[in-house]
Write an enzyme that holds these catalytic residues in place. Sequence first.
Site, PDB file in Angstrom:
ATOM      1  N   ARG A  19      -3.320  16.013  -2.403  1.00 54.37           N
ATOM      2  CA  ARG A  19      -2.538  15.095  -3.245  1.00 54.37           C
ATOM      3  C   ARG A  19      -3.145  14.976  -4.645  1.00 54.37           C
ATOM      4  NH1 ARG A  19       1.386  11.500  -1.602  1.00 54.37           N
ATOM      5  NH2 ARG A  19       2.352  10.518  -3.416  1.00 54.37           N
ATOM      6  N   ILE A  79       3.331   7.631  -5.235  1.00 54.75           N
ATOM      7  CA  ILE A  79       2.245   6.846  -5.807  1.00 54.75           C
ATOM      8  C   ILE A  79       1.439   7.738  -6.742  1.00 54.75           C
ATOM      9  CG2 ILE A  79       0.116   5.582  -5.293  1.00 54.75           C
ATOM     10  CD1 ILE A  79       1.395   4.757  -2.646  1.00 54.75           C
ATOM     11  N   LEU A  80       1.249   7.281  -7.959  1.00 53.66           N
ATOM     12  CA  LEU A  80       0.532   8.061  -8.957  1.00 53.66           C
ATOM     13  C   LEU A  80      -0.973   7.923  -8.755  1.00 53.66           C
ATOM     14  CD1 LEU A  80       2.733   7.123 -12.039  1.00 53.66           C
ATOM     15  CD2 LEU A  80       2.869   9.182 -10.628  1.00 53.66           C
ATOM     16  N   THR A  84       9.429  -0.366 -12.581  1.00 54.93           N
ATOM     17  CA  THR A  84      10.202  -1.549 -12.191  1.00 54.93           C
ATOM     18  C   THR A  84      10.170  -1.690 -10.680  1.00 54.93           C
ATOM     19  OG1 THR A  84      12.298  -0.338 -12.052  1.00 54.93           O
ATOM     20  CG2 THR A  84      11.735  -1.362 -14.182  1.00 54.93           C
ATOM     21  N   HIS A  85      10.279  -2.934 -10.233  1.00 53.95           N
ATOM     22  CA  HIS A  85      10.240  -3.234  -8.802  1.00 53.95           C
ATOM     23  C   HIS A  85      11.300  -4.290  -8.498  1.00 53.95           C
ATOM     24  CE1 HIS A  85       8.617  -3.777  -4.788  1.00 53.95           C
ATOM     25  NE2 HIS A  85       8.616  -5.077  -4.982  1.00 53.95           N
ATOM     26  N   ASP A 107       2.232  -1.773  -6.708  1.00 50.87           N
ATOM     27  CA  ASP A 107       2.921  -2.880  -7.392  1.00 50.87           C
ATOM     28  C   ASP A 107       1.965  -4.019  -7.741  1.00 50.87           C
ATOM     29  OD1 ASP A 107       5.396  -1.537  -7.134  1.00 50.87           O
ATOM     30  OD2 ASP A 107       5.634  -2.302  -5.100  1.00 50.87           O
ATOM     31  N   ALA A 128      -3.826   1.437  -9.909  1.00 45.07           N
ATOM     32  CA  ALA A 128      -4.131   2.192  -8.703  1.00 45.07           C
ATOM     33  C   ALA A 128      -3.572   1.563  -7.435  1.00 45.07           C
ATOM     34  CB  ALA A 128      -5.646   2.363  -8.567  1.00 45.07           C
TER      35      ALA A 128
END
Length: 221
Positions: free
Chosen positions: A69, A115-116, A129-130, A166, A163
């Site tokens: 990943r 996920i970055l 945005t969430h 959200d 990390a």
Amino acid sequence: MSEQSKPLQVVVLVSGSGSLLQALIDDDAHGNVYQIVAVGADRECTGLERATLAGIPTFTVETRHFPERSQWDTALADAIERAFSDADDDLDLAALTGGDVAARQLVVSAGFMKILGAQTLSRHTVINTHPALLPSFPGAHGVRDALAHGVKVTGTTCHVVDAGVDTGPIIDQRVVDVRADDDEESLHERIKVEERTMLVDVVRGFARGWSINGRTVSINE
């Protein structure tokens, strides 16, 4: 020419339909206050088609092509950097900003379902945005979780990506009332309306310049 007189360069990351992306493309400020220089994805999706129709360059970095990943994350960070670099060649952004190119570059995660990692987040400023009022109901099921909890209001949050999941500093929030007859789909559709408007407002604001100090995000007037 001042730094803020040149459009903010934006790379948008998508995984699905691209409705948030379309809101930015359709915004009157697009091309003037900010410019989407590329749209990236982790898979083939409708969002890429929207970008192509708008004449915006695209790139795809799929996780299945990388054994680790972290390798995928590095490749994504590199692809974003190349997109900004190609735009810099056209705009000579380094000269216009006195070398502080990153101050005029922003990555928007717009329905990006990955996920970055450390490479992308250390090299680029990313916002997301969430569909809930963070810090309540983080994660992939924010709308469902809010309904299950019986809240009377929910909404949408725009935040800086860090990390965690959200957990980054909050930039803006919009409130949506929960109706007695709401199900997940009906509530989410109303949240999406506010989400699109909020994202456009935030990107316009970031085009004026921004700073991040701990958990406080300040946008220039």
